[in-house]
Design an enzyme around this catalytic site. Sequence first.
Site, short mmCIF file in Angstrom:
data_model
loop_
_atom_site.label_atom_id
_atom_site.label_comp_id
_atom_site.label_asym_id
_atom_site.label_seq_id
_atom_site.Cartn_x
_atom_site.Cartn_y
_atom_site.Cartn_z
N ASP A 237 0.85 -1.19 0.00
CA ASP A 237 0.00 0.00 0.00
C ASP A 237 0.89 1.24 0.00
O ASP A 237 1.59 1.50 0.98
CB ASP A 237 -0.88 -0.08 1.26
CG ASP A 237 -1.57 1.24 1.58
OD1 ASP A 237 -1.72 2.07 0.67
OD2 ASP A 237 -1.98 1.41 2.75
N ASP B 173 -1.74 -1.19 -3.89
CA ASP B 173 -1.99 -0.47 -5.14
C ASP B 173 -0.83 -0.63 -6.11
O ASP B 173 0.20 -1.22 -5.77
CB ASP B 173 -2.26 1.01 -4.84
CG ASP B 173 -1.19 1.58 -3.92
OD1 ASP B 173 -0.01 1.53 -4.31
OD2 ASP B 173 -1.52 2.05 -2.80
N ASP C 211 -5.33 -10.47 -15.48
CA ASP C 211 -6.38 -11.45 -15.15
C ASP C 211 -7.66 -10.97 -15.82
O ASP C 211 -8.19 -9.91 -15.46
CB ASP C 211 -6.53 -11.46 -13.62
CG ASP C 211 -7.17 -12.72 -13.11
OD1 ASP C 211 -8.06 -13.25 -13.80
OD2 ASP C 211 -6.76 -13.18 -12.02
N ASP D 213 -10.13 -16.19 -16.24
CA ASP D 213 -10.94 -16.60 -15.10
C ASP D 213 -12.08 -17.54 -15.51
O ASP D 213 -12.71 -17.32 -16.55
CB ASP D 213 -11.53 -15.31 -14.50
CG ASP D 213 -12.14 -15.49 -13.14
OD1 ASP D 213 -11.38 -15.77 -12.21
OD2 ASP D 213 -13.36 -15.35 -13.01
N GLU E 212 -8.02 -20.78 -16.27
CA GLU E 212 -8.55 -21.40 -15.06
C GLU E 212 -9.75 -22.22 -15.50
O GLU E 212 -10.82 -21.68 -15.78
CB GLU E 212 -8.98 -20.35 -14.02
CG GLU E 212 -9.38 -21.02 -12.71
CD GLU E 212 -10.26 -20.15 -11.81
OE1 GLU E 212 -10.23 -20.34 -10.60
OE2 GLU E 212 -11.02 -19.30 -12.33
N HIS F 94 -5.21 -17.25 -4.75
CA HIS F 94 -6.05 -16.39 -3.91
C HIS F 94 -7.37 -17.03 -3.52
O HIS F 94 -8.20 -16.38 -2.89
CB HIS F 94 -6.30 -15.08 -4.66
CG HIS F 94 -7.02 -15.31 -5.94
ND1 HIS F 94 -6.46 -15.98 -7.00
CD2 HIS F 94 -8.28 -15.03 -6.31
CE1 HIS F 94 -7.34 -16.07 -7.97
NE2 HIS F 94 -8.47 -15.51 -7.58
N ASP F 95 -7.61 -18.28 -3.94
CA ASP F 95 -8.84 -18.98 -3.57
C ASP F 95 -8.57 -20.15 -2.63
O ASP F 95 -9.50 -20.79 -2.16
CB ASP F 95 -9.52 -19.57 -4.82
CG ASP F 95 -9.95 -18.51 -5.81
OD1 ASP F 95 -10.32 -17.41 -5.38
OD2 ASP F 95 -9.91 -18.80 -7.02
C1 GLC Z 1 -12.28 -17.49 -10.12
C2 GLC Z 1 -11.36 -16.63 -9.28
C3 GLC Z 1 -12.07 -16.26 -8.02
C4 GLC Z 1 -13.29 -15.44 -8.38
C5 GLC Z 1 -14.19 -16.23 -9.33
C6 GLC Z 1 -15.24 -15.37 -9.94
O1 GLC Z 1 -12.49 -18.73 -9.57
O2 GLC Z 1 -10.15 -17.29 -9.06
O3 GLC Z 1 -11.26 -15.56 -7.12
O4 GLC Z 1 -13.99 -15.12 -7.22
O5 GLC Z 1 -13.47 -16.80 -10.40
O6 GLC Z 1 -14.70 -14.48 -10.86
#
Ligand code: GLC
Length: 556
Positions: A24, A32, A101, A205, A270, A333-334
Site C-alpha cells: 500500500d 496499489d 487477469d 478466469d 482457469e 487467492h482462492d
Molecule cells: C475465479 C477466481 C475467483 C473469483 C471467481 C469469480 O475462480 O479465481 O477468485 O472469485 O473466479 O470471478
Amino acid sequence: MEPKNLKWWQKTVVYQIYPRSYKDSTGNGIGDLRGIISKLEYLKELGVETIWFSPFFASPQQDHGYDVKDFRLIDPVYGSMNDFDKLLKNMHEREMKIVLDLVLNHTSVEHPWFIESASNRDNPKRDWYIWRDGQKSNGKKPPNNWRSMTGGSAWKYYENTDQWVYFHFLPFQPDLNYRNPNVKEEMFNTMRFWLDKGVDGFRLDILHSIYEDEKLRNNPFSFSIYSDKNSALFFQQHKYDLNLPETFDFCLELRKLINEYEPERFLVGEVFGGIEQLRDYYGPENNSLNEVFLFEFTSNALKFNINKIRKIISRIEKSIPYPYTPTYVYGNHDRDRYLSLLKGNIQKAKLLVTMQLTLRGVPYIYYGEEIGMENVKFKLKSSEDPIGQKFAKFPYPQISNLIGFSLTRDRCRTPMQWSLEPHAGFSSNKETEPWLKVSNNSKLVNVEIQKENPASLLNIYKKLLKIRKEFNSLHEGELEFIKLEDLFKKVLAYRRVYGNQEILIYLNFANKDLTFRISKSNPELIFSSYFNNKESDIFINDRYIKLSAFEAVIFK
Ligand code: GLC
C-alpha cells in the site's frame, strides 16, 4: 521427441500478485499499483520474471475485482492508467513479463451493459446476458436445475422484467452471453486493447463456464459432492453448463487472436475438469490455451503423501507430455496456503519447493509463499470475501475440504509481510488498519528477516530459481523417474535431461536419515535444502549418499 527451442512462456516461472494485499503506497490500507512498482526490484532479485496480477480493473469490489464494471479502466482504488503504463514500462525494462487477469465469463451487476440489459426486455443489450422465463405457470421457479459454483441455484430472479438471469459464480456476477457475436467482438477488442499496450498474456478466469447449453437441459445428479473427473459439484454433474464443445472452439479463437501479436503472448486458463479434459484445452495441436492450471497439488498432495505426489506427476507426464506445458500450482487467492497444509513445517516446504522448481513445466508461485506465509483465521460472518458471507450460517464448515476452495478466502489473502515495521511494512500509515488484518506471525515471518538468513525459505527460493535458470535441463529437459526399489515409499527421485546435461533430484519424504545408492557415480552437489550440508555431509562414498529427514538435493 526431444524438447528444443522452448518459448519464453514454457520456460518461465510465474508469480501471482493479489494487488489489494501486496504493498500500500497511499496509506489507505489497500495495496496499489505504485506499491507494486516499488517492489519490482525485490521480485527481480527473487528471480521470477512473469507476474500475473489479480484484476485491478474498475469494479465495485464485491468480489474484490472479479466483478468488473469497466474492462478498460484501472480502478481508482489501485491507481490510474498512468500508474499502469508505468508498471508495464518498469517491468519490461527489467525484462519481466506482465500477465493480466481477464474475467471474460461475467461482469459486475454494476457494469453499464448489465444495467441496460436488466432495465427492460427490449433493451438492445438484453441479449448480452442470459435471461430466461421461469418454470411453472407463474414462472416463480428457476428455468432449470443448474447450480452455481458457490452452491444454490445459478439463477437470479428480476421482478421488473419477470425473468431470471444466469450466473455461474455469485448472483452479482451475471454471465455474458457469448452466443451473441457483439459480446464476443467487444471482449476480443478488450483483449486487443491491452495487447496493444504491450501486455504479455492473460490469465483467464473460470473459462470453462463461458458457454452453456442453448436448450438449458437439466444437469444430471451426481453421487459426489466434488469430483474433477465428471465436473461434479454439490451433487450435480455439470454436463450442460461447463466445458461445452463451444468452449473448446472459443479457446482456439483466443489463441488465434493472441497469435496476431509479436513478440509472442500467452494464455493460461482457469478451467476445471478431469486431466483428459484439461489436456483438450491445450488444443489438438497445442494450438489452443498455452497452459491451464493443474490444481491437484493444492489440496491432497501437499499433505506430503509421496505416493499421491508420484502418481500425480506420472499422470501429468503421461497426459500432458512435451510439447504441452504442464503447470505446478501450490496455491492462489482462492486456496489454503500450502504451508498451512504442511502444518507450518518449513523443512517439508523446502522439499516441496525444490520439487516444484525442478519438475517439467511452469511453476506458479503465489505471493508470500516464498517466505512461508500461512493462512490467517477469520470469522465467516465478518468476512470480506462474499463466499464467507454466503456460508456464514452454513452448519458444516468442513465442506471446504471437499469442494476445493476455502469458505472464506480472506485467510489466504492477508497483506504481504515485508518487515518488522507496523502492519509488517505493508502500509506506511500506522493509523489505518489494512483491509485484512496482518498475520500475527509477521514478526518472525517477513522478507526483511529472511533476507539476512541464508538458510531461510526465501533464500531457498532464490537459490532454486537461480539454479533453474542456469541449467537448461531444468526448464527444457525431459523428466524421467529414477527407480529406487526398496525406498520407493520414502524417496522421490528423477532426472532431467537435455542434450548432454543431466540433473538428478532426490527428495527424502521420510522424517529420518536415509542412506541409499544413487544412479550415477560421484555427481556434483549443486543444492541441498539443508543450507549447511556439504558434499562431505552427504556422500558416504562415490555411489552412496545419506540424506537427512525431509532433505532435498540436486546433483549435476
Ligand atoms: C475465479 C477466481 C475467483 C473469483 C471467481 C469469480 O475462480 O479465481 O477468485 O472469485 O473466479 O470471478
